[in-house]
Design a protein around this motif. Structure first.
Motif, PDB file in Angstrom:
ATOM      1  N   GLU A   1     -31.580  10.174  -4.050  1.00  0.00           N
ATOM      2  CA  GLU A   1     -30.621   9.648  -3.060  1.00  0.00           C
ATOM      3  C   GLU A   1     -29.818   8.594  -3.640  1.00  0.00           C
ATOM      4  O   GLU A   1     -30.077   7.528  -4.229  1.00  0.00           O
ATOM      5  CB  GLU A   1     -31.763   9.019  -2.122  1.00  0.00           C
ATOM      6  CG  GLU A   1     -31.055   8.338  -0.942  1.00  0.00           C
ATOM      7  CD  GLU A   1     -31.881   7.688  -0.102  1.00  0.00           C
ATOM      8  OE1 GLU A   1     -31.308   6.996   0.799  1.00  0.00           O
ATOM      9  OE2 GLU A   1     -33.149   7.987  -0.013  1.00  0.00           O
TER      10      GLU A   1
ATOM     11  N   GLU B   1     -26.900   9.373   3.638  1.00  0.00           N
ATOM     12  CA  GLU B   1     -26.376  10.730   3.991  1.00  0.00           C
ATOM     13  C   GLU B   1     -26.321  11.672   2.813  1.00  0.00           C
ATOM     14  O   GLU B   1     -26.015  12.876   3.065  1.00  0.00           O
ATOM     15  CB  GLU B   1     -25.111  10.532   4.531  1.00  0.00           C
ATOM     16  CG  GLU B   1     -24.879   9.791   5.830  1.00  0.00           C
ATOM     17  CD  GLU B   1     -24.724   8.442   5.326  1.00  0.00           C
ATOM     18  OE1 GLU B   1     -24.221   7.946   4.241  1.00  0.00           O
ATOM     19  OE2 GLU B   1     -24.871   7.425   6.397  1.00  0.00           O
ATOM     20  N   PHE B   2     -26.831  11.198   1.513  1.00  0.00           N
ATOM     21  CA  PHE B   2     -26.598  12.157   0.396  1.00  0.00           C
ATOM     22  C   PHE B   2     -27.961  12.133  -0.578  1.00  0.00           C
ATOM     23  O   PHE B   2     -27.836  11.188  -1.175  1.00  0.00           O
ATOM     24  CB  PHE B   2     -25.374  11.859  -0.564  1.00  0.00           C
ATOM     25  CG  PHE B   2     -24.140  11.911   0.338  1.00  0.00           C
ATOM     26  CD1 PHE B   2     -23.301  13.176   0.012  1.00  0.00           C
ATOM     27  CD2 PHE B   2     -23.642  11.128   1.157  1.00  0.00           C
ATOM     28  CE1 PHE B   2     -22.038  13.404   0.779  1.00  0.00           C
ATOM     29  CE2 PHE B   2     -22.462  11.102   1.725  1.00  0.00           C
ATOM     30  CZ  PHE B   2     -21.739  12.342   1.601  1.00  0.00           C
TER      31      PHE B   2
ATOM     32  N   THR C   1     -29.698  14.681   4.676  1.00  0.00           N
ATOM     33  CA  THR C   1     -29.487  13.258   4.636  1.00  0.00           C
ATOM     34  C   THR C   1     -30.765  12.444   5.315  1.00  0.00           C
ATOM     35  O   THR C   1     -31.891  13.088   5.385  1.00  0.00           O
ATOM     36  CB  THR C   1     -28.473  13.117   6.163  1.00  0.00           C
ATOM     37  OG1 THR C   1     -29.230  13.164   7.383  1.00  0.00           O
ATOM     38  CG2 THR C   1     -27.401  14.001   5.728  1.00  0.00           C
TER      39      THR C   1
ATOM     40  N   TRP D   1     -27.224  19.543   4.188  1.00  0.00           N
ATOM     41  CA  TRP D   1     -26.094  19.972   3.310  1.00  0.00           C
ATOM     42  C   TRP D   1     -26.406  21.189   2.942  1.00  0.00           C
ATOM     43  O   TRP D   1     -27.384  21.529   2.210  1.00  0.00           O
ATOM     44  CB  TRP D   1     -25.840  19.159   2.350  1.00  0.00           C
ATOM     45  CG  TRP D   1     -25.606  17.518   2.804  1.00  0.00           C
ATOM     46  CD1 TRP D   1     -26.119  16.456   2.873  1.00  0.00           C
ATOM     47  CD2 TRP D   1     -24.149  17.207   3.309  1.00  0.00           C
ATOM     48  NE1 TRP D   1     -25.634  15.433   3.292  1.00  0.00           N
ATOM     49  CE2 TRP D   1     -24.335  15.834   3.573  1.00  0.00           C
ATOM     50  CE3 TRP D   1     -22.843  17.862   3.601  1.00  0.00           C
ATOM     51  CZ2 TRP D   1     -23.249  15.152   3.919  1.00  0.00           C
ATOM     52  CZ3 TRP D   1     -21.895  17.158   3.994  1.00  0.00           C
ATOM     53  CH2 TRP D   1     -21.944  15.802   4.351  1.00  0.00           C
TER      54      TRP D   1
ATOM     55  N   TRP E   1     -22.197  21.364   6.549  1.00  0.00           N
ATOM     56  CA  TRP E   1     -23.401  20.171   7.314  1.00  0.00           C
ATOM     57  C   TRP E   1     -23.907  20.620   8.589  1.00  0.00           C
ATOM     58  O   TRP E   1     -23.198  21.417   9.348  1.00  0.00           O
ATOM     59  CB  TRP E   1     -22.387  18.923   7.537  1.00  0.00           C
ATOM     60  CG  TRP E   1     -23.219  17.903   7.955  1.00  0.00           C
ATOM     61  CD1 TRP E   1     -24.051  17.005   7.575  1.00  0.00           C
ATOM     62  CD2 TRP E   1     -23.315  17.570   9.514  1.00  0.00           C
ATOM     63  NE1 TRP E   1     -24.640  16.089   8.204  1.00  0.00           N
ATOM     64  CE2 TRP E   1     -24.333  16.266   9.503  1.00  0.00           C
ATOM     65  CE3 TRP E   1     -22.844  18.181  10.616  1.00  0.00           C
ATOM     66  CZ2 TRP E   1     -24.541  15.720  10.752  1.00  0.00           C
ATOM     67  CZ3 TRP E   1     -23.216  17.360  11.829  1.00  0.00           C
ATOM     68  CH2 TRP E   1     -23.937  16.454  11.698  1.00  0.00           C
TER      69      TRP E   1
ATOM     70  N   TYR F   1     -19.727  11.835   9.983  1.00  0.00           N
ATOM     71  CA  TYR F   1     -20.158  10.401  10.421  1.00  0.00           C
ATOM     72  C   TYR F   1     -18.989   9.447  10.471  1.00  0.00           C
ATOM     73  O   TYR F   1     -17.913   9.925   9.948  1.00  0.00           O
ATOM     74  CB  TYR F   1     -21.093   9.844   9.095  1.00  0.00           C
ATOM     75  CG  TYR F   1     -22.325  10.691   8.878  1.00  0.00           C
ATOM     76  CD1 TYR F   1     -23.376  10.596   9.860  1.00  0.00           C
ATOM     77  CD2 TYR F   1     -22.477  11.748   7.819  1.00  0.00           C
ATOM     78  CE1 TYR F   1     -24.621  11.400   9.487  1.00  0.00           C
ATOM     79  CE2 TYR F   1     -23.553  12.196   7.473  1.00  0.00           C
ATOM     80  CZ  TYR F   1     -24.478  12.367   8.522  1.00  0.00           C
ATOM     81  OH  TYR F   1     -25.787  13.110   8.128  1.00  0.00           O
TER      82      TYR F   1
END
Length: 191
Positions: free
Chosen positions: A48, A52-53, A92, A98, A108, A189
């Motif tokens: 992480e 969000e990724f 996320t 993703w 997404w 986002y």
């Protein structure tokens, strides 16, 4: 400020796997996945680098993809057919997906949305560009968090700002444009 890095620079920052990938897991991957993704997932672990990724290891991606396919079977036929053309490679913090398409494009998907195929948002980027974007967001979060923390520590305010400072927003949009000119139009986002 933050720096737009290239894929190779970022790749070196990711944690390597402690154990080699099992040959049986490699065989579970679709043959259409992009080579750069395959090389990356074979040597890297879960990671992480921004909320969000969250990149999946090969084992986690296989599990998540199987869950995604099973979920699609339970819903509608069109969704299930399309699900076979996507690979869930990351998630996320809120559980959105993703995905890589059969053609190497990143999409997404909001996990709370319907199973309508149009709810999969084309991002206008490939896997390498997604890695670059994730690293950029990671740097941005670190800077923004550090500044907010300093203000709280110095008792200048007692809450975290929810909006990105204009100087960061401008730089971020410029860097997003360097990654892909259409990215800022698709990014899911608020910036």
């Amino acid at each position: 400020m933050f720096k737009l890095k290239n894929f190779e620079e970022i790749k070196d920052l990711y944690p390597n796997r402690e154990n080699p990938v099992l040959e049986e897991d490699i065989k579970k991957l679709p043959d259409w996945l992009p080579e750069d993704y395959l090389d990356f997932v074979k040597e890297k672990d879960n990671h992480e680098y921004a909320g969000e990724f969250i990149f999946y290891s090969i084992e986690a991606a296989i599990w998540e993809h199987n869950y995604f396919i099973d979920f699609s079977k339970e819903n509608n036929e069109e969704f299930h057919r399309k699900a076979m053309d996507w690979w869930v490679f990351a998630i996320t913090g809120s559980g959105d997906h993703w995905l890589l398409s059969r053609f190497g494009n990143v999409f997404w998907h909001d996990h709370n949305s319907s199973t309508n195929v149009i709810d999969f948002i084309f991002m206008g980027i490939n896997f390498r560009q997604w890695i670059i974007l994730g690293d950029l967001m990671s740097q941005l979060k670190a800077i923004d968090f550090d500044e907010a923390y300093q203000k709280i520590k110095n008792k200048k305010h007692d809450y975290f700002e929810t909006r990105l400072k204009p100087k960061y927003k401008k730089a971020l949009l410029q860097d997003m444009n360097k990654i892909s000119p259409s990215l800022k139009n698709y990014y899911p986002y608020r910036i």
